[in-house]
Enzyme design. Structure first.
Site, PDB file in Angstrom:
ATOM      1  N   GLU A 227      -3.377   2.907  -6.642  1.00  0.00           N
ATOM      2  CA  GLU A 227      -2.423   4.043  -5.685  1.00  0.00           C
ATOM      3  C   GLU A 227      -2.132   3.278  -4.498  1.00  0.00           C
ATOM      4  O   GLU A 227      -2.889   2.732  -3.668  1.00  0.00           O
ATOM      5  CB  GLU A 227      -3.352   5.246  -5.344  1.00  0.00           C
ATOM      6  CG  GLU A 227      -3.598   6.299  -6.029  1.00  0.00           C
ATOM      7  CD  GLU A 227      -2.339   7.250  -5.923  1.00  0.00           C
ATOM      8  OE1 GLU A 227      -1.136   6.745  -5.741  1.00  0.00           O
ATOM      9  OE2 GLU A 227      -2.482   8.415  -6.452  1.00  0.00           O
ATOM     10  N   CYS A 261       0.439   7.670   2.651  1.00  0.00           N
ATOM     11  CA  CYS A 261       1.175   6.712   1.742  1.00  0.00           C
ATOM     12  C   CYS A 261       2.415   7.607   1.324  1.00  0.00           C
ATOM     13  O   CYS A 261       3.806   7.236   1.061  1.00  0.00           O
ATOM     14  CB  CYS A 261       0.452   6.776   0.484  1.00  0.00           C
ATOM     15  SG  CYS A 261      -0.221   8.320  -0.198  1.00  0.00           S
TER      16      CYS A 261
END
Ligand code: NAD
Length: 455
Positions: A227, A261
């Site tokens: 991720e 993110c």
């Protein structure tokens, strides 16, 4: 950790307790010793133990949220949301486990057969600072339900709150089944590269993710789930509700001080509405004034560190364009010294191509002549995490949306809108295997095809 004392990013007079690095080798040995027993533990018992952990985490919600706010500077309201997601994740992953771990039969073929999901053995879960509990926790829960012992290495920038989370979790499991290994890059690398660790779930920056992928390339059966970062764009079409788009862009850019993110770091606007959008966007950003993360009214906390402030200053100095909102470092807010910065907006004429994340509240605004140009701008970076299209037309959303190479696509929602009820993860440089959301449990076991004859 050894070296400089660590302070709260929101109040540099608050020195955080030291947390000693863990013994990674001992943790792996304990996980190996626990692996067989945990793999043989029936799923209902694994679920019961997760439920016990869930009760403990739920009872400590306020304490954990306050810990996140003090240690990372995340506003308390957001931190409470994170801990709520931690508690809810257990229900969602139990439902996933019941569905994905079940044996499959009636497959046809010449012999009786079934597909079963085998536990894989010790798993390493590496967490980032910005969601210090939620992101690691999602992978922890999936692996635990799948029968894999877990060693969780949290970010050293959130070591104290992670230690408390660890205490609450590990009390629910037999020895060695869930462990915390504190430390930084060296401990993380030693853990991930240990051949006895059979899965790695890494959430963090692209350079570290790439280094891990290279280091593990020859161990084919060791699963690496990544991720990584994003450079997420919000596209404002000429027919959009401009107020909604402006508020979504401001929120997407400023939540967690831009350190998500899925933060909005790029806004791409069709030329015909660009001026009108700009003024509403600047108005919407006025609500994000730096403040004490422990106050319920604060929407913009500090960034994590002096290094993050320095990156913010480098971006302010080095990005070419017209600064619509110049941004500023605020060394002191409300009488407390901290790593505070203001949102900044730059109108750019280049295509914004970069393989680096922004990760501070600086927004690049681009004007596109038409939607084809908007799609080209969106595709100018190697990331593929989230993108949002603001339009009132479903046909436009479909036409634009299908050209966007992202793992998570939205119409008329902030790029940060990522509920745990859905899969979450990126394409391209943003990662693989979608460890951040629903369904990650699919990547935590080895599939085995079994056939038999004459039994
Ligand atoms: P980071 O890469 O600096 O650190 C992440 C973790 O990796 C930390 O625990 C760190 O100690 C550890 N680490 C460092 N070097 C290592 C190595 N060689 N081997 C193993 N572990 C190592 O990232 P960060 O600054 O803590 O977090 C921010 C980054 O995380 C951003 O890039 C952000 O986009 C990304 N992120 C992605 C998602 C997502 O869902 N895609 C979610 C949150 C954060």
């Amino acid at each position: 950790m050894a070296g400089e004392p660590r302070c709260s990013p929101a109040d540099l007079s608050v020195v955080l307790p030291e947390v000693a690095p863990g013994d990674v080798v001992a943790a792996v040995e304990a996980a190996v010793a626990a692996a067989g027993g945990w793999a043989r533990t029936p799923l209902p018992e694994r679920i019961a133990r997760l439920r016990e952990a869930q009760r403990a985490l739920s009872a400590a919600k306020d304490e954990l949220a306050r810990g996140i706010a003090i240690e990372t500077g995340k506003p308390l309201t957001e931190a409470l949301g994170e801990v709520g997601a931690v508690v809810a994740k257990i229900d969602l992953t139990i439902a996933d486990a019941e569905r994905h771990l079940a044996e499959e039969g009636n497959l046809g073929g010449p012999h009786p057969a079934l597909i079963r999901r085998r536990s894989r053995g010790p798993a390493a879960v590496i967490g980032p600072f910005n969601f210090p509990l939620h992101l690691g926790h999602g992978a922890n829960v999936a692996h635990l339900l799948a029968g894999n012992p877990v060693i969780f290495k949290p970010s050293p920038l959130a070591a104290c709150v992670a230690a408390r989370y660890g205490e609450l979790m590990l009390a629910a499991f037999p020895p060695g089944v869930f462990q915390i290994a504190q430390g930084g890059g060296a401990e993380g690398e030693a853990l991930c590269l240990d051949p006895r660790v059979r899965s790695v779930c890494f959430t963090g920056s692209v350079p570290v993710g790439k280094a891990l992928a290279r280091a593990l390339a020859e161990d084919f059966s060791k699963d690496l789930a990544l991720e990584l970062g994003g450079s997420n764009a919000l596209i404002v079409c000429a027919d959009a509700d401009l107020d909604k788009a402006a508020h979504a862009a401001a929120e997407g850019a400023c939540l967690t001080a831009g350190q998500r993110c899925n933060a909005t770091s790029r806004v791409i606007v069709e030329r015909s509405i660009a001026r009108e959008f700009q003024s509403r966007f600047l108005d919407a950003l006025a609500a994000f004034q730096p403040g004490d993360p422990l106050l319920a009214t604060t929407k913009l906390g500090p960034v994590i560190s002096a290094a993050a402030v320095a990156r913010y200053e480098r971006l302010l100095a080095g990005t070419q364009g017209a600064w619509l909102l110049p941004g500023r470092v605020e060394p002191e807010v409300g009488g407390k010294r901290g790593h505070f910065v203001r949102p900044a907006v730059v109108l750019r004429e280049d295509d914004g191509a970069t393989d680096a994340e922004c990760f501070v509240p600086i927004i690049s605004l681009f004007i596109a002549d038409d939607l084809d140009a908007a799609v080209r701008l969106q595709s100018a970076t190697p990331f593929g995490l989230t993108a949002s299209v603001f339009t009132r037309s479903e046909a436009t959303f479909r036409a634009v949306g299908e050209q966007l190479e992202v793992g998570n696509l939205y119409a008329n929602l902030p790029t940060t809108f990522s509920p745990s009820t859905l899969p979450f993860g990126g394409l391209g440089s943003s990662g693989n295997h979608r460890p951040g959301g629903r369904g990650f449990i699919r990547f935590t076991t080895d599939e085995q095809a079994v056939q038999w004859a004459g039994l």
